[in-house]
Structure formats: structure tokens, C-alpha cells
Design an enzyme around this catalytic site. Structure first.
Site, PDB file in Angstrom:
ATOM      1  N   LYS A 128       4.350  -7.616  -4.456  1.00  0.00           N
ATOM      2  CA  LYS A 128       3.160  -6.756  -4.478  1.00  0.00           C
ATOM      3  C   LYS A 128       2.789  -6.522  -5.933  1.00  0.00           C
ATOM      4  O   LYS A 128       3.643  -6.626  -6.815  1.00  0.00           O
ATOM      5  CB  LYS A 128       3.462  -5.410  -3.800  1.00  0.00           C
ATOM      6  CG  LYS A 128       2.237  -4.641  -3.368  1.00  0.00           C
ATOM      7  CD  LYS A 128       1.669  -5.112  -2.039  1.00  0.00           C
ATOM      8  CE  LYS A 128       0.366  -4.442  -1.716  1.00  0.00           C
ATOM      9  NZ  LYS A 128      -0.089  -4.711  -0.347  1.00  0.00           N
ATOM     10  N   ASP A 168      -5.813  -5.829  -1.583  1.00  0.00           N
ATOM     11  CA  ASP A 168      -5.282  -4.580  -1.017  1.00  0.00           C
ATOM     12  C   ASP A 168      -6.331  -3.539  -1.397  1.00  0.00           C
ATOM     13  O   ASP A 168      -7.499  -3.890  -1.647  1.00  0.00           O
ATOM     14  CB  ASP A 168      -3.895  -4.249  -1.604  1.00  0.00           C
ATOM     15  CG  ASP A 168      -3.188  -3.105  -0.873  1.00  0.00           C
ATOM     16  OD1 ASP A 168      -2.650  -3.337   0.221  1.00  0.00           O
ATOM     17  OD2 ASP A 168      -3.185  -1.966  -1.379  1.00  0.00           O
TER      18      ASP A 168
HETATM   19  P1  NDP Z   1      -9.877  -0.637   0.797  1.00  0.00           P
HETATM   20  O1  NDP Z   1      -9.889  -0.418  -0.663  1.00  0.00           O
HETATM   21  O2  NDP Z   1     -10.785  -1.645   1.383  1.00  0.00           O
HETATM   22  O3  NDP Z   1     -10.126   0.733   1.566  1.00  0.00           O
HETATM   23  C1  NDP Z   1      -9.305   1.834   1.362  1.00  0.00           C
HETATM   24  C2  NDP Z   1      -9.889   3.004   2.111  1.00  0.00           C
HETATM   25  O4  NDP Z   1      -8.947   4.066   2.050  1.00  0.00           O
HETATM   26  C3  NDP Z   1     -11.174   3.524   1.514  1.00  0.00           C
HETATM   27  O5  NDP Z   1     -11.969   4.077   2.524  1.00  0.00           O
HETATM   28  C4  NDP Z   1     -10.684   4.599   0.564  1.00  0.00           C
HETATM   29  O6  NDP Z   1     -11.628   5.618   0.295  1.00  0.00           O
HETATM   30  C5  NDP Z   1      -9.524   5.179   1.327  1.00  0.00           C
HETATM   31  N1  NDP Z   1      -8.534   5.719   0.378  1.00  0.00           N
HETATM   32  C6  NDP Z   1      -7.876   5.059  -0.611  1.00  0.00           C
HETATM   33  N2  NDP Z   1      -7.071   5.886  -1.301  1.00  0.00           N
HETATM   34  C7  NDP Z   1      -7.223   7.072  -0.733  1.00  0.00           C
HETATM   35  C8  NDP Z   1      -6.660   8.338  -0.988  1.00  0.00           C
HETATM   36  N3  NDP Z   1      -5.772   8.527  -1.978  1.00  0.00           N
HETATM   37  N4  NDP Z   1      -7.037   9.353  -0.165  1.00  0.00           N
HETATM   38  C9  NDP Z   1      -7.917   9.154   0.848  1.00  0.00           C
HETATM   39  N5  NDP Z   1      -8.490   7.981   1.128  1.00  0.00           N
HETATM   40  C10 NDP Z   1      -8.152   6.960   0.358  1.00  0.00           C
HETATM   41  O7  NDP Z   1      -8.342  -0.970   1.153  1.00  0.00           O
HETATM   42  P2  NDP Z   1      -7.770  -1.681   2.452  1.00  0.00           P
HETATM   43  O8  NDP Z   1      -8.572  -1.313   3.638  1.00  0.00           O
HETATM   44  O9  NDP Z   1      -7.552  -3.101   2.140  1.00  0.00           O
HETATM   45  O10 NDP Z   1      -6.312  -1.021   2.549  1.00  0.00           O
HETATM   46  C11 NDP Z   1      -6.066   0.183   3.269  1.00  0.00           C
HETATM   47  C12 NDP Z   1      -4.587   0.297   3.579  1.00  0.00           C
HETATM   48  O11 NDP Z   1      -4.165  -0.838   4.357  1.00  0.00           O
HETATM   49  C13 NDP Z   1      -3.658   0.346   2.383  1.00  0.00           C
HETATM   50  O12 NDP Z   1      -2.539   1.139   2.682  1.00  0.00           O
HETATM   51  C14 NDP Z   1      -3.198  -1.107   2.260  1.00  0.00           C
HETATM   52  O13 NDP Z   1      -1.978  -1.224   1.567  1.00  0.00           O
HETATM   53  C15 NDP Z   1      -3.056  -1.459   3.722  1.00  0.00           C
HETATM   54  N6  NDP Z   1      -3.070  -2.882   4.030  1.00  0.00           N
HETATM   55  C16 NDP Z   1      -4.130  -3.665   3.671  1.00  0.00           C
HETATM   56  C17 NDP Z   1      -4.131  -5.004   3.991  1.00  0.00           C
HETATM   57  C18 NDP Z   1      -5.316  -5.877   3.741  1.00  0.00           C
HETATM   58  O14 NDP Z   1      -5.299  -7.019   4.204  1.00  0.00           O
HETATM   59  N7  NDP Z   1      -6.343  -5.419   3.049  1.00  0.00           N
HETATM   60  C19 NDP Z   1      -2.958  -5.636   4.632  1.00  0.00           C
HETATM   61  C20 NDP Z   1      -1.946  -4.699   5.066  1.00  0.00           C
HETATM   62  C21 NDP Z   1      -1.995  -3.387   4.727  1.00  0.00           C
HETATM   63  P3  NDP Z   1     -12.513   5.552  -1.055  1.00  0.00           P
HETATM   64  O15 NDP Z   1     -13.519   4.474  -0.791  1.00  0.00           O
HETATM   65  O16 NDP Z   1     -13.084   6.907  -1.161  1.00  0.00           O
HETATM   66  O17 NDP Z   1     -11.548   5.219  -2.154  1.00  0.00           O
END
Ligand code: NDP
Length: 448
Positions: A128, A168
Site C-alpha cells: 500500500k 484508493d
Molecule cells: P474516494 O476518494 O473515491 O472516496 C472517499 C469518500 O470517503 C469520499 O466521499 C470522501 O469524502 C469520504 N471520506 C474520506 N475521508 C473521510 C473522512 N476522514 N471522513 C469522512 N469521510 C471521508 O475513495 P474510495 O471510494 O476509493 O475509497 C473509500 C474506502 O474504500 C477507503 O477506505 C479505501 O481504502 C477503500 N477501498 C477502496 C478500493 C478501491 O478500489 N477504490 C478498494 C478497496 C477498499 P470527501 O469527498 O469529502 O473527502
């Protein structure tokens, strides 16, 4: 040494060696607390220090990322890549760009990734990376310059047979494009397999964008089926509104459920008509705006800057934002409101207290390392297509994703049944099933 004493010794060493890495400690605790029955059956893993070796990354990189913003000012961020385990294949795991990123967070994510990747049954190790860079509010030019600087260092360490990053939080198709462009420029190689999550037009896989969200819903569907339920007519809440959340919503709607709420870091929206996905995508992906814009555009919706989506009555909750976002109070509210199942689209979004409460209340709980494994599984499918210079149709790729998720679910249940007599214990099942696959490979490869 007995098994409990061995596990405690490893644990103590992690706490002593890596002080202050709270999320990493949490992830290690979660895995180690499941392993006793597996180690009792396999004393050779204790003798050869498998657990101790697994808790220490094979390699950890931290590096300076200097870049120039649109005002001509110099900025300096910190980049990381944790190459945790290559027992099963090249290091594989995403890059996160978010101001909260630090060594402990990247290590927790890398550690989780080892077992998740093992569960997929594919030949991928765990890694990662990321940086404490915040792409939000930055121009495309700034994001490009940051990505170029990041890759200028990272390119020395990655490669299709060595280490294959993906996206991510904060790293989507735009960032992958800039990172790939710089890798290609520095190395003079169109090495498609060095990054996954690429656009479909130049080496990406169909269904990779959708894979994590879809996969989480498939996993939840499998859990529900064990109790004779499905998504049809169910009320669902999703946290986040990024890549994972958007496609979880899409799949829930396709299966006849209704997602009534989702969130971002500024608050959450409720839309009793069901979230309008096209509008949400336009706001989050095209305009890159805050979620309140949804409620401004749609009269049936309301935005709240306080509270969480878990305050709402729902049958199924899919936390898809970030680590430790669903705590004790949220779990109590969900249970009181009769939630049937919680599946983690994000990595470690539920705190240990919340998970314990779900367990005690008999709520079906799918931990992230199993429930969100569809993203990395489809990344591995992207690597296969790149190696063969091929591209499969969307339906073909999605059906392989669905098969992987069914298999991950079945493995978790069978392993939980075998080691604890409780097939619903997906935490124990996923930890032991993932661990055994990696441990077998490590045993065969000697002390390395
Ligand atoms: P994105 O950046 O596309 O979206 C993240 C979302 O979570 C946004 O809506 C963001 O809001 C919100 N967010 C992020 N940090 C915070 C915080 N501290 N408090 C509240 N809301 C928060 O990321 P992903 O959708 O790709 O990833 C989301 C999760 O899924 C993570 O845990 C990631 O590790 C996990 N994941 C992702 C994979 C992938 O293929 N993308 C694979 C497996 C797991 P805002 O826009 O306001 O920042």
C-alpha cells in the site's frame, strides 16, 4: 511456547517497535486475535516465526515529494510505499492521497491487504502507499505536477513483476493517468501492468471502476442469502460518495434495494426517493463539489452537516468512506433500528467496539478484507489482461468478479465453521483463511 504467549509476544514487539502507529496496531490486533485456533493446529508456523515475520513489512519506503503550486510556491509532501508481503505474488495495493496519510495508516492498509489479496485466491502479494497530499481544491495542473513528482521517486520501486499500485482515497482515473504517463516517460516502456485502475481505452479493465462497490454488494447479498433475505425492497444507507460508495449504490439499486442516504466529509444527504446516481456522479466526479449541492439540486433531498447516515433506520448499512468512521454509538443506533447486515466497502470503517456489538447482536458483519476484495481481485484480472495484451467484455469481467466474491464468502464461512463452529463469524473466517494461504507459501519459501 504456548500459542497465546507467542501471539502476545509478537503483539508486544509491534507496539514497542512501532509506537504511535495506532491504526496499524488496531489492524494487527484484529488479525492476531483470530489466529489462535489456526496456530494450535499448525505449531510449525509458530516455530518458523510466520506471524512475527508477517507483522514486519518486507520493505518500507518514505520519500520527499516536492512540487510547485499554481502560484509558483514550492510545496513538499511525504510519500510512502509499504511493500509488505510478496509471498503470493508482486506487492499489490492502492495509493491514497489524503492529508491524514502517515506511516501508521499506510502500514495498516498494507497489512490488511496481505490477507485480502490471499482471500481472492489470486497471485498477488500485499502492499500500500500514498501521500499526505490533498487533491481537493487543487487544479488539474497541480495534481499532475504532484503525481509526476511522486512517480519520479516511486518508479524505482514498482514494476509489473515487482509492485503494482492502484487507486484508493483521492486517487482515481485522473491521478492514475498522470502517474502512468510519468512512469512511461521515465522508463521509456509502455508497461501496462505497472498500475491498475487505468482507463479502459488504454489498458484498463472493464468493471474495475465498479468492482469494489459491486463486490461489496455481492458479498452482502451472499451473507443475506444465508438467512433467506435479499436486497429487494430493502432500505440501505451508504457512507462516503466516492468510487466505492457510488458503485455500491448502483448495484443495490440494480438488485431492487433503495439507498436513501450517503455522505462525504462535510455531512450527509437523505433522499427518501432513493439516491439519484446520475446527479450524485455529476456533483462528485464532474464538478468535484460538496454533497450539499445534491440537496440544492433535488427538492426531495435534505443535507445535514451533523450526525451520520447510521442515525437513519435501515436494513443494510454499507460503510464505504474511511477507517473508524462507524463507532460504538452508530452501532447501537443501527442495532436498535433493526439492521440485518453491515458490509465494509471501506477498509476498517467499523471500530472494534462496533464490530463486537454487531457480533453480540447477531447482525451479519462482513469485514473489509473480505467484503471489499472485489476491487483488488479485478485489479488482478486487469494484470492478467495486460499480460495477455487482451481485453475482456464488461459482462465477462463482472461475472468473474461475482464468482470471486462468492468464493471469498464461501471460504470465510467454511473456515469459520471449521475453526470456531460459528459460520457467521466472518472476521475469524477471513483472517484465518487469508493467513493460512500466506503462511503455507511462506513456509515453502524458507526464512526470507
Ligand atoms: P474516494 O476518494 O473515491 O472516496 C472517499 C469518500 O470517503 C469520499 O466521499 C470522501 O469524502 C469520504 N471520506 C474520506 N475521508 C473521510 C473522512 N476522514 N471522513 C469522512 N469521510 C471521508 O475513495 P474510495 O471510494 O476509493 O475509497 C473509500 C474506502 O474504500 C477507503 O477506505 C479505501 O481504502 C477503500 N477501498 C477502496 C478500493 C478501491 O478500489 N477504490 C478498494 C478497496 C477498499 P470527501 O469527498 O469529502 O473527502
Amino acid at each position: 511456547m504456548n500459542v497465546s504467549a507467542h501471539i502476545e509476544a509478537v503483539h508486544a514487539q509491534v507496539r514497542r517497535r512501532d509506537p504511535g502507529e495506532a491504526e496499524f496496531h488496531q489492524a494487527v490486533t484484529e488479525v492476531l486475535s483470530s489466529l489462535t485456533p489456526a496456530l494450535e493446529r499448525h505449531p510449525e508456523y509458530v516455530e518458523t516465526g510466520i506471524v512475527e515475520r508477517l507483522c514486519e513489512p518486507e520493505r518500507q519506503l518514505a520519500f520527499r515529494v516536492p512540487w510547485v503550486d499554481d502560484h509558483g510556491d514550492v510545496r513538499v509532501n511525504r510519500g510512502f510505499r509499504i511493500e509488505f508481503s510478496s509471498a503470493l505474488g508482486p506487492y499489490k495495493g492502492g495509493l491514497r492521497f489524503h492529508p491524514s496519510v502517515n506511516l501508521g495508516i499506510v502500514k495498516f492498509l498494507g497489512f490488511e491487504q496481505i490477507f485480502k489479496n490471499a482471500l481472492t485466491g489470486m497471485s498477488i502479494g500485499g502492499g500500500k502507499g500514498g501521500a499526505d497530499f490533498d487533491p481537493r481544491g487543487r487544479s488539474d495542473g497541480e495534481v499532475m505536477r504532484f503525481c509526476q513528482s511522486f512517480m519520479t521517486e516511486l518508479h524505482r520501486h514498482v514494476g509489473e513483476r515487482t509492485d503494482v499500485p492502484a487507486g484508493d482515497i483521492g486517487v482515481g482515473a485522473r491521478e492514475i493517468g498522470y502517474l502512468f504517463g510519468q512512469y512511461k516517460r521515465i522508463t521509456n516502456r509502455f508497461e501496462a501492468g505497472v498500475l491498475t485502475g487505468k482507463p479502459v481505452a488504454w489498458g484498463g479493465s472493464h468493471a474495475r471502476t465498479e468492482a469494489t462497490g459491486y463486490g461489496t454488494v455481492y458479498f452482502a447479498q451472499e451473507m443475506l442469502a444465508t438467512r433467506g433475505h435479499d436486497f429487494e425492497g430493502r432500505r440501505v444507507v451508504v457512507s462516503g460518495s466516492g468510487n466505492v460508495a457510488l458503485y455500491a449504490i448502483e448495484k443495490v439499486h440494480a438488485l431492487g434495494g433503495l439507498v436513501v442516504a450517503c455522505s462525504d466529509s462535510s455531512g450527509y444527504i437523505v433522499d427518501e426517493d432513493g439516491i439519484d446516481l446520475e446527479l450524485l456522479k455529476e456533483i462528485k466526479e464532474v464538478r468535484r463539489a460538496r454533497l450539499s449541492a445534491y440537496a440544492e439540486a433535488k427538492p426531495t433531498a435534505r443535507f445535514s452537516a451533523r450526525g451520520t447516515v447510521y442515525d437513519l433506520r435501515c436494513d443494510i448499512a454499507l460503510p464505504c468512506a474511511t477507517q473508524n468512521e462507524l463507532g460504538r454509538e452508530d452501532a447501537v443506533a443501527l442495532i436498535k433500528n433493526g439492521v440485518l447486515a453491515v458490509a465494509e466497502g471501506a477498509n476498517m470503517p467499523c471500530t472494534p467496539e462496533a464490530v463486537q456489538l454487531f457480533h453480540e447482536a447477531g447482525v451479519l458483519f462482513g469485514p473489509g478484507k473480505a467484503a471489499n476484495a472485489g476491487g483488488v481481485a479485478t485489479s488482478a484480472l486487469e494484470m492478467q489482461q495486460n499480460a495477455a495484451r487482451d481485453q475482456w467484455a464488461f459482462e465477462e469481467t463482472e461475472s468473474r468478479l461475482a464468482a470471486v466474491m462468492r468464493n471469498v464468502h464461501a471460504q470465510c464461512r467454511q473456515t469459520a465453521e471449521e475453526y470456531s463452529g460459528t459460520p457467521d463469524d466472518y472476521v475469524l473466517g477471513s483472517n484465518i483463511a487469508g493467513f493460512l494461504r500466506v503462511a503455507d507459501a511462506m513456509s515453502a519459501q524458507g526464512i526470507v
